[in-house]
Design a protein around this motif. Structure first.
Motif, PDB file in Angstrom:
ATOM      1  N   VAL A 198       1.217  -1.130   0.096  1.00 30.34           N
ATOM      2  CA  VAL A 198       0.123  -0.120   0.016  1.00 30.34           C
ATOM      3  C   VAL A 198       1.339   1.374  -0.102  1.00 30.34           C
ATOM      4  O   VAL A 198       1.322   1.255   0.908  1.00 30.34           O
ATOM      5  CB  VAL A 198      -0.865   0.037   1.028  1.00 30.34           C
ATOM      6  CG1 VAL A 198      -2.095   1.186   1.247  1.00 30.34           C
ATOM      7  CG2 VAL A 198      -1.950  -0.870   0.704  1.00 30.34           C
ATOM      8  N   PRO A 199       0.915   1.796  -0.632  1.00 30.35           N
ATOM      9  CA  PRO A 199       2.265   3.264  -0.770  1.00 30.35           C
ATOM     10  C   PRO A 199       0.809   4.223  -0.258  1.00 30.35           C
ATOM     11  O   PRO A 199       0.416   4.066   0.572  1.00 30.35           O
ATOM     12  CB  PRO A 199       0.835   4.234  -3.064  1.00 30.35           C
ATOM     13  CG  PRO A 199       0.550   2.718  -2.891  1.00 30.35           C
ATOM     14  CD  PRO A 199      -0.503   1.993  -2.106  1.00 30.35           C
ATOM     15  N   ASP A 200       1.899   4.896   0.533  1.00 31.22           N
ATOM     16  CA  ASP A 200       2.242   5.888   1.594  1.00 31.22           C
ATOM     17  C   ASP A 200       2.216   6.852   0.522  1.00 31.22           C
ATOM     18  O   ASP A 200       2.125   7.007  -1.063  1.00 31.22           O
ATOM     19  CB  ASP A 200       3.685   6.064   2.230  1.00 31.22           C
ATOM     20  CG  ASP A 200       4.290   5.121   2.888  1.00 31.22           C
ATOM     21  OD1 ASP A 200       3.328   4.635   3.808  1.00 31.22           O
ATOM     22  OD2 ASP A 200       5.390   4.145   2.948  1.00 31.22           O
ATOM     23  N   GLU A 201       1.903   8.232   1.196  1.00 29.26           N
ATOM     24  CA  GLU A 201       0.824   9.648  -0.075  1.00 29.26           C
ATOM     25  C   GLU A 201       1.881  10.463   0.712  1.00 29.26           C
ATOM     26  O   GLU A 201       2.328  11.421   2.011  1.00 29.26           O
ATOM     27  CB  GLU A 201      -0.003   9.499   0.148  1.00 29.26           C
ATOM     28  CG  GLU A 201      -1.245   8.138   0.087  1.00 29.26           C
ATOM     29  CD  GLU A 201      -2.413   8.692  -0.438  1.00 29.26           C
ATOM     30  OE1 GLU A 201      -2.800   9.512  -0.490  1.00 29.26           O
ATOM     31  OE2 GLU A 201      -2.924   7.627  -0.560  1.00 29.26           O
ATOM     32  N   VAL A 202       2.484  11.379  -0.175  1.00 30.69           N
ATOM     33  CA  VAL A 202       3.323  12.594   0.148  1.00 30.69           C
ATOM     34  C   VAL A 202       2.709  13.748  -0.482  1.00 30.69           C
ATOM     35  O   VAL A 202       1.890  13.453  -1.744  1.00 30.69           O
ATOM     36  CB  VAL A 202       4.864  12.912   0.285  1.00 30.69           C
ATOM     37  CG1 VAL A 202       5.392  11.615   0.999  1.00 30.69           C
ATOM     38  CG2 VAL A 202       5.244  12.312  -1.282  1.00 30.69           C
ATOM     39  N   PRO A 203       2.524  15.180  -0.069  1.00 26.55           N
ATOM     40  CA  PRO A 203       2.161  16.035  -1.057  1.00 26.55           C
ATOM     41  C   PRO A 203       2.646  16.283  -2.139  1.00 26.55           C
ATOM     42  O   PRO A 203       4.288  16.331  -1.787  1.00 26.55           O
ATOM     43  CB  PRO A 203       2.011  17.946   0.206  1.00 26.55           C
ATOM     44  CG  PRO A 203       2.922  17.103   0.909  1.00 26.55           C
ATOM     45  CD  PRO A 203       2.825  15.273   1.170  1.00 26.55           C
ATOM     46  N   GLY A 204       2.199  16.746  -2.871  1.00 22.82           N
ATOM     47  CA  GLY A 204       3.402  17.561  -4.654  1.00 22.82           C
ATOM     48  C   GLY A 204       3.241  17.181  -5.920  1.00 22.82           C
ATOM     49  O   GLY A 204       2.490  16.112  -5.820  1.00 22.82           O
ATOM     50  N   CYS A 205       3.495  17.433  -6.355  1.00 22.89           N
ATOM     51  CA  CYS A 205       3.392  17.130  -8.272  1.00 22.89           C
ATOM     52  C   CYS A 205       4.630  15.379  -8.377  1.00 22.89           C
ATOM     53  O   CYS A 205       5.178  14.822  -7.524  1.00 22.89           O
ATOM     54  CB  CYS A 205       4.193  18.058  -8.837  1.00 22.89           C
ATOM     55  SG  CYS A 205       5.685  19.067  -8.321  1.00 22.89           S
ATOM     56  N   HIS A 206       4.266  15.365  -9.536  1.00 26.81           N
ATOM     57  CA  HIS A 206       5.504  13.983 -10.343  1.00 26.81           C
ATOM     58  C   HIS A 206       6.365  14.159  -9.754  1.00 26.81           C
ATOM     59  O   HIS A 206       7.465  13.943 -10.015  1.00 26.81           O
ATOM     60  CB  HIS A 206       5.097  14.626 -11.993  1.00 26.81           C
ATOM     61  CG  HIS A 206       5.533  13.213 -12.366  1.00 26.81           C
ATOM     62  ND1 HIS A 206       5.715  11.772 -11.821  1.00 26.81           N
ATOM     63  CD2 HIS A 206       6.614  12.288 -12.950  1.00 26.81           C
ATOM     64  CE1 HIS A 206       6.336  10.622 -12.394  1.00 26.81           C
ATOM     65  NE2 HIS A 206       7.044  11.100 -12.974  1.00 26.81           N
ATOM     66  N   CYS A 207       6.657  16.109  -9.709  1.00 26.91           N
ATOM     67  CA  CYS A 207       8.329  16.522  -9.713  1.00 26.91           C
ATOM     68  C   CYS A 207       8.237  16.977  -8.552  1.00 26.91           C
ATOM     69  O   CYS A 207       8.996  17.658  -7.936  1.00 26.91           O
ATOM     70  CB  CYS A 207       8.889  17.350 -11.242  1.00 26.91           C
ATOM     71  SG  CYS A 207       9.065  16.490 -12.938  1.00 26.91           S
ATOM     72  N   VAL A 208       7.843  16.469  -7.202  1.00 26.49           N
ATOM     73  CA  VAL A 208       7.995  16.258  -6.175  1.00 26.49           C
ATOM     74  C   VAL A 208       8.828  16.177  -5.090  1.00 26.49           C
ATOM     75  O   VAL A 208       9.469  17.543  -4.191  1.00 26.49           O
ATOM     76  CB  VAL A 208       7.562  15.030  -5.095  1.00 26.49           C
ATOM     77  CG1 VAL A 208       8.333  13.501  -4.821  1.00 26.49           C
ATOM     78  CG2 VAL A 208       7.269  15.364  -3.512  1.00 26.49           C
ATOM     79  N   ALA A 209      10.691  16.047  -5.688  1.00 26.00           N
ATOM     80  CA  ALA A 209      11.857  16.519  -5.235  1.00 26.00           C
ATOM     81  C   ALA A 209      12.111  17.680  -5.638  1.00 26.00           C
ATOM     82  O   ALA A 209      12.789  18.274  -4.985  1.00 26.00           O
ATOM     83  CB  ALA A 209      13.069  15.266  -5.950  1.00 26.00           C
TER      84      ALA A 209
END
Length: 226
Positions: A198-209
């Motif tokens: 099950v994935p963990d979820e973070v805010p942000g776009c595809h280029c989250v870095a």
């Protein structure tokens, strides 16, 4: 202290990790974030993984992170070197023998993107890279990132993924809640289907870095010692 091995996506560069690298180094960790030989037709998936292993050298306590297309490379590194954790970050999770070119159809990506685009008014899959990839990234930084983009070789895109099974290592998946390329709902399905994770979820776009480097560093660091 861990060593974070950060594998960028298709046609990208190691620079894309520079904000996350700074966060991780400030916390006492080592980082390897190489430029992959994206455009070199003599370097397929295995040759690219071999290059990263050489970059790692004798470092230990490895956390290998594959972003986007880097999901086809990261597990090859985990197959070659002992790793503490393997992380797919908005990553293309491969099946044994699968070509990256076939991944899109095999995973039902097009239908998932179409459904999400209907919900978000056409943001998902938008032709404008500042919407589909860099939404949430400061414009000047997004423009610099776009100027650094390269091509991706047929050698890496059209040859089968060589492993017979996913490496038997602790594995995590991170999806990005505001990703307009890979919808969150798509990875909520794909992670359990392909890896039982099950994935963990973070805010942000595809280029989250680039859009949320601190939050991403927090999530990656949370995997240490687990």
């Amino acid at each position: 202290m861990a060593t974070f091995v950060l594998i960028h996506g298709a046609g990208d560069v190691g620079w894309s990790w520079h904000l996350v690298e700074a966060e991780l180094r400030a916390r006492g960790h080592d980082v390897v974030a190489p430029d992959l030989p994206c455009e070199d037709e003599t370097k397929g998936l295995e040759e690219t993984a071999d290059m990263v292993v050489r970059e790692i050298g004798g470092r230990r306590d490895l956390v290998v992170v594959g972003h986007s297309f880097g999901g086809f490379i990261a597990p090859l590194i985990a197959d070659r070197r002992p790793v503490e954790v393997l992380v797919y970050l908005a990553g293309m999770i491969p099946a044994p023998g699968e070509r990256p070119a076939d991944w899109w159809d095999n995973t039902g990506y097009a239908e998932a993107a179409k459904k999400q685009a209907a919900r978000d008014g056409g943001l998902t899959g938008n032709d404008d890279p500042f919407i589909s990839f860099y939404n949430g990234v400061p414009r000047e930084l997004a423009e610099e990132a776009l100027s650094r983009e390269r091509g991706q070789s047929n050698a890496s895109y059209h040859k089968p993924w060589p492993l017979r099974a996913h490496p038997d290592v602790p594995t995590k998946i991170i999806l990005c809640k505001d990703d307009h390329l890979f919808p969150a709902a798509f990875f909520r399905r794909l992670g359990p289907e392909r890896l039982g994770v099950v994935p963990d979820e973070v805010p942000g776009c595809h280029c989250v870095a680039l859009s949320h480097p601190r939050e991403l560093a927090d999530q990656l660091e949370s995997y240490l010692g687990k």
